[in-house]
Design an enzyme around this catalytic site. Sequence first.
Site, PDB file in Angstrom:
ATOM      1  N   LYS A  41      -1.158  -5.251   2.304  1.00 54.84           N
ATOM      2  CA  LYS A  41      -0.901  -3.843   2.604  1.00 54.84           C
ATOM      3  C   LYS A  41      -2.180  -3.127   3.043  1.00 54.84           C
ATOM      4  O   LYS A  41      -2.160  -2.300   3.956  1.00 54.84           O
ATOM      5  CB  LYS A  41      -0.288  -3.141   1.396  1.00 54.84           C
ATOM      6  CG  LYS A  41       1.106  -3.665   1.068  1.00 54.84           C
ATOM      7  CD  LYS A  41       1.788  -2.878  -0.004  1.00 54.84           C
ATOM      8  CE  LYS A  41       3.011  -3.621  -0.537  1.00 54.84           C
ATOM      9  NZ  LYS A  41       3.983  -3.984   0.495  1.00 54.84           N
ATOM     10  N   ALA A  43      -4.987  -4.413   4.496  1.00 58.87           N
ATOM     11  CA  ALA A  43      -5.411  -4.839   5.835  1.00 58.87           C
ATOM     12  C   ALA A  43      -4.442  -4.342   6.900  1.00 58.87           C
ATOM     13  O   ALA A  43      -4.860  -3.924   7.989  1.00 58.87           O
ATOM     14  CB  ALA A  43      -5.520  -6.359   5.871  1.00 58.87           C
ATOM     15  N   GLY A 206      14.951   8.288   8.189  1.00 60.76           N
ATOM     16  CA  GLY A 206      13.789   9.085   8.549  1.00 60.76           C
ATOM     17  C   GLY A 206      12.770   9.209   7.431  1.00 60.76           C
ATOM     18  O   GLY A 206      12.597   8.288   6.621  1.00 60.76           O
ATOM     19  N   GLY A 233       6.269   0.092   6.654  1.00 55.81           N
ATOM     20  CA  GLY A 233       5.728   1.077   5.712  1.00 55.81           C
ATOM     21  C   GLY A 233       4.214   1.195   5.849  1.00 55.81           C
ATOM     22  O   GLY A 233       3.662   2.305   5.775  1.00 55.81           O
ATOM     23  N   ASP A 234       3.554   0.080   6.065  1.00 58.93           N
ATOM     24  CA  ASP A 234       2.095   0.117   6.240  1.00 58.93           C
ATOM     25  C   ASP A 234       1.721   0.868   7.517  1.00 58.93           C
ATOM     26  O   ASP A 234       0.742   1.621   7.548  1.00 58.93           O
ATOM     27  CB  ASP A 234       1.536  -1.314   6.291  1.00 58.93           C
ATOM     28  CG  ASP A 234       1.773  -2.058   4.993  1.00 58.93           C
ATOM     29  OD1 ASP A 234       1.791  -1.401   3.931  1.00 58.93           O
ATOM     30  OD2 ASP A 234       1.941  -3.283   5.031  1.00 58.93           O
TER      31      ASP A 234
HETATM   32  O1  RIB Z   1       3.696  -4.482   3.312  1.00 61.97           O
HETATM   33  C1  RIB Z   1       3.742  -5.782   3.835  1.00 61.97           C
HETATM   34  C2  RIB Z   1       2.682  -6.630   3.191  1.00 61.97           C
HETATM   35  O2  RIB Z   1       2.966  -6.764   1.816  1.00 61.97           O
HETATM   36  C3  RIB Z   1       2.602  -8.035   3.726  1.00 61.97           C
HETATM   37  O3  RIB Z   1       1.742  -8.165   4.827  1.00 61.97           O
HETATM   38  C4  RIB Z   1       2.191  -8.833   2.495  1.00 61.97           C
HETATM   39  O4  RIB Z   1       0.945  -9.444   2.621  1.00 61.97           O
HETATM   40  C5  RIB Z   1       2.282  -7.886   1.317  1.00 61.97           C
HETATM   41  O5  RIB Z   1       1.049  -7.452   0.903  1.00 61.97           O
END
Ligand code: RIB
Length: 287
Positions: A41, A43, A206, A233-234
Amino acid sequence: MAVKIGVVGSINLDLVASGAPLPAPGETVTGARFAQHPGGKGANQALAARRLGADVVMVGCVGDDTLAEPALAMLRAEAVDVSGVMFEVGVPTGVALIAVSPEGENQITVASGANAQVSERDAINLPMCDAVLCQLEVPIQAVIAAMAAEVERGLFAVNLAPAIEVPDSLLRLADLLIVNEIEAAFYGDALHAGKGLVALTLGGEGAVLYRAGVEVVRADAFDVAVVDTTGAGDTFCGALVLALAEGQGEADALRFASAAAALAVTKPGAQPSLPRREAVEILLAKG
Ligand code: RIB
């Protein structure tokens, strides 16, 4: 000039099996395709902000094994500053085992490895940044140390994922908390105890921004074909923090983050799917 964002967080190698139904406990499913990508998350959020135009410095830990460089490959390729990433001796690099269904939903199991070694000292070694973004895949002490260092000087944001018990001070003092529906249910009213913003993502429904429990603004989801939700989400987190750090208004920032997250679900993998700024602006212009 580009905004500068610091990320204290996890760095994993994602081992992905996609295209087969998600297994129930005790069940074996076959017929999946395999792929390996950098992930974590922390990176992912660092790279999301970088691809959208920020200068990014990442603090975290990898092991001294053969998975470390593959886990860092995309951060290095896109000039995220990883000089503060530690290589821990005798510890494995974090790995995420990810199953992706034909509908694009996922199940993720993380073996944290070196991510568990991220320390308070690593966190306070971040240089001055316009914003600092953390998640909960590294020890909470590092997150609290990052908050103590940043909260008086810039925007401090935390993505409360995965949901774990955290000190009340984190929820009260952060400038921005970012949660999905599962995390929102876990933290309950405590999410709204502070003075900061709370961003809630609702998948296809949304996203909403709250302050002190009161809705500030809502953004509809963009209509896209879902391939793989991993990393969406990231992407939202990296994009929202970037947009707020740039000085975009709350409504524009939420829409920007929603557009970036929508693009991320249209491609497989987490880091390979993170969109560039130009693509987000095109989607925003289309509406
Ligand atoms: O949010 C997705 C990430 O969650 C993935 O890339 C995995 O490594 C976990 O950390």
